[in-house]
Design a protein around this motif. Sequence first.
Motif, PDB file in Angstrom:
ATOM      1  N   LEU A 252       0.836  -1.205   0.000  1.00  0.00           N
ATOM      2  CA  LEU A 252       0.000   0.000   0.000  1.00  0.00           C
ATOM      3  C   LEU A 252       0.872   1.256   0.000  1.00  0.00           C
ATOM      4  O   LEU A 252       0.630   2.201  -0.770  1.00  0.00           O
ATOM      5  CB  LEU A 252      -0.926  -0.018   1.217  1.00  0.00           C
ATOM      6  N   HIS A 254       3.986   1.433  -1.012  1.00  0.00           N
ATOM      7  CA  HIS A 254       4.668   1.439  -2.306  1.00  0.00           C
ATOM      8  C   HIS A 254       3.776   2.056  -3.381  1.00  0.00           C
ATOM      9  O   HIS A 254       4.208   2.941  -4.139  1.00  0.00           O
ATOM     10  CB  HIS A 254       5.046   0.005  -2.674  1.00  0.00           C
ATOM     11  N   ALA A 255       2.526   1.614  -3.434  1.00  0.00           N
ATOM     12  CA  ALA A 255       1.619   2.100  -4.474  1.00  0.00           C
ATOM     13  C   ALA A 255       1.288   3.575  -4.291  1.00  0.00           C
ATOM     14  O   ALA A 255       1.268   4.346  -5.263  1.00  0.00           O
ATOM     15  CB  ALA A 255       0.341   1.256  -4.466  1.00  0.00           C
ATOM     16  N   ARG A 256       1.039   3.973  -3.054  1.00  0.00           N
ATOM     17  CA  ARG A 256       0.683   5.376  -2.816  1.00  0.00           C
ATOM     18  C   ARG A 256       1.838   6.305  -3.155  1.00  0.00           C
ATOM     19  O   ARG A 256       1.639   7.372  -3.751  1.00  0.00           O
ATOM     20  CB  ARG A 256       0.251   5.572  -1.363  1.00  0.00           C
ATOM     21  N   HIS A 257       3.048   5.902  -2.784  1.00  0.00           N
ATOM     22  CA  HIS A 257       4.201   6.761  -3.068  1.00  0.00           C
ATOM     23  C   HIS A 257       4.588   6.719  -4.545  1.00  0.00           C
ATOM     24  O   HIS A 257       5.295   7.605  -5.016  1.00  0.00           O
ATOM     25  CB  HIS A 257       5.376   6.380  -2.167  1.00  0.00           C
ATOM     26  N   ALA A 260      -0.172   5.924  -7.351  1.00  0.00           N
ATOM     27  CA  ALA A 260      -1.401   5.202  -7.695  1.00  0.00           C
ATOM     28  C   ALA A 260      -2.582   5.777  -6.935  1.00  0.00           C
ATOM     29  O   ALA A 260      -2.442   6.259  -5.798  1.00  0.00           O
ATOM     30  CB  ALA A 260      -1.246   3.715  -7.365  1.00  0.00           C
ATOM     31  N   ARG A 264      -6.447   1.584  -7.033  1.00  0.00           N
ATOM     32  CA  ARG A 264      -5.307   0.804  -7.523  1.00  0.00           C
ATOM     33  C   ARG A 264      -4.380   0.423  -6.372  1.00  0.00           C
ATOM     34  O   ARG A 264      -3.841  -0.691  -6.340  1.00  0.00           O
ATOM     35  CB  ARG A 264      -4.535   1.626  -8.567  1.00  0.00           C
ATOM     36  N   SER A 265      -4.207   1.313  -5.423  1.00  0.00           N
ATOM     37  CA  SER A 265      -3.333   1.024  -4.285  1.00  0.00           C
ATOM     38  C   SER A 265      -3.873  -0.132  -3.454  1.00  0.00           C
ATOM     39  O   SER A 265      -3.120  -1.023  -3.033  1.00  0.00           O
ATOM     40  CB  SER A 265      -3.183   2.274  -3.413  1.00  0.00           C
ATOM     41  N   THR A 268      -3.358  -3.380  -5.344  1.00  0.00           N
ATOM     42  CA  THR A 268      -1.954  -3.767  -5.277  1.00  0.00           C
ATOM     43  C   THR A 268      -1.639  -4.413  -3.934  1.00  0.00           C
ATOM     44  O   THR A 268      -0.973  -5.452  -3.856  1.00  0.00           O
ATOM     45  CB  THR A 268      -1.060  -2.540  -5.504  1.00  0.00           C
TER      46      THR A 268
END
Length: 298
Positions: A252, A254-257, A260, A264-265, A268
């Motif tokens: 989470l 990783h995706a937000r930073h 995304a 999508r976050s 993921t």
Amino acid sequence: MTSPAPSFLVIGECVADIVRTPGGPDRVHPGGSPANVAYGLARLGLPTTLLTELGADPHGRLIRAHLESAGVAVLADPGEGARTASALVELDEQGRARYSFDIDWTLAAAELPFVPGHLHIGSIAAVTDPGAAAVLALVRRRPGRAGVSYDPNVRPALMGDRESAVRRVERCVALSDLVKASDEDLDWLYPGQDPESVARRWLDLGPATVAVTLGAQGAFALTSDGRRAETAAVPVPVVDTVGAGDSFMAALLHARHAGADLDRSLATAAAAAALTVSRAGANPPDTAELNAALLAVG
């Protein structure tokens, strides 16, 4: 032009998980929720440092080697006579885990070792004194632009009475920008209350986003500006659930930073958790595995 990945500082415990299954031999896995998140972030290619306590004993050497194999920079003063925390993890026939801990958390007050782009705290280290006071002091002294995430990862056997535990957890929630909890965490903290109602209560304390995992029912997230997102769980054969929430948290972040959106976050993070429960121990995916899983589920 792509912005460089932020440097992550994770503060919290390392635990040697002694995993016991019905009829099988004990297996020792590196664990501890914050350590698992740090490992997951590094596996996804993010520069990550873990500030922790770790003994110079066999379990400590095992955990340090495990973390460093993924690229985590480990900051831990073993101290004279320090020992590595451990947990007996008993798995039932469905792979669900029950924990019994042997841990002291005595992190001393210190300055931040560098200026992080993001700071993650959680679990035992954020609420167990005397070390919790040092953790919260570091959060309060963070540079203004550094984000903060928190996962309570509730361990009832170590939380004391519920009323004081709720106060300590909510103190951490109020210091955070992104909070992730499981429905089991919320059910212990607020018995009988709807998870979404609790998430809205937490938003009122200050975070921008609160995400809640619901096991086989997937996950949802709420934001302070009124958005709601949800994702289904990815169906996989479950080997065990150890580290699934930590893998969700790392993915989470990783995706937000990476920029995304919230839907999508969450997707993921759910894919990362599914990969983790499909194999033994807290074994989160690397970038290639996660990308392949996302392609497979569309």
